[in-house]
Design a protein around this motif. Structure first.
Motif, mmCIF file in Angstrom:
data_model
loop_
_atom_site.group_PDB
_atom_site.id
_atom_site.type_symbol
_atom_site.label_atom_id
_atom_site.label_comp_id
_atom_site.label_asym_id
_atom_site.label_seq_id
_atom_site.Cartn_x
_atom_site.Cartn_y
_atom_site.Cartn_z
ATOM 1 N N ASP A 1 -1.741 -28.625 -34.423
ATOM 2 C CA ASP A 1 -2.400 -28.998 -35.675
ATOM 3 C C ASP A 1 -2.503 -27.813 -36.630
ATOM 4 O O ASP A 1 -2.311 -27.953 -37.840
ATOM 5 N N ARG B 1 0.964 -27.119 -38.096
ATOM 6 C CA ARG B 1 1.279 -28.095 -39.154
ATOM 7 C C ARG B 1 0.492 -27.803 -40.427
ATOM 8 O O ARG B 1 1.026 -27.879 -41.532
ATOM 9 N N ARG C 1 1.987 -24.775 -42.147
ATOM 10 C CA ARG C 1 3.229 -25.115 -42.854
ATOM 11 C C ARG C 1 2.925 -25.815 -44.172
ATOM 12 O O ARG C 1 3.502 -25.496 -45.210
#
Length: 112
Positions: free
Chosen positions: A78, A81, A84
């Motif tokens: 998590d 992500r 990113r």
């Protein structure tokens, strides 16, 4: 805005992601820290972040490589992500005229 300012801006975005403990310090920074306490937070902060642009004339795709250490209570996937997404949004803000998608790689190098 120069290259260092770009890296600092992206580093701030990464450090703002919930679950990111810090950017992984580079080997040179670790040695420097061991030899003397410099107190230069900026050098450590950007050590786990590399940015380059492929293609000539500064019009190519951004290649961003991020190495982070994640807090133990967070799920690494998590946080990766989220990191990113934060980098992508930061690049869109800094370079609104760029239409080429960025290549963003996030590596979790440790848990704290």
């Amino acid at each position: 805005m120069n290259g260092t300012a770009h890296i600092d801006e992206v580093a701030r975005a990464v450090l703002g992601v919930e679950g990111v403990a810090f950017l992984k310090p580079g080997v040179a920074q670790q040695v420097r820290s061991a030899l003397a306490a410099t107190g230069r937070a900026g050098a450590t902060r950007a050590s786990g972040l590399r940015m380059s642009r492929s293609g000539g004339g500064g019009e190519g795709t951004w290649d961003v490589d991020v190495h982070i250490v994640v807090l133990g209570e967070a799920r690494a996937v998590d946080v990766a992500r989220g990191t990113r997404a934060a980098v992508a949004e930061c690049l869109r803000r800094m370079f609104p005229e760029t239409t080429a998608p960025a290549r963003i790689t996030v590596t979790v190098t440790g848990l704290l």
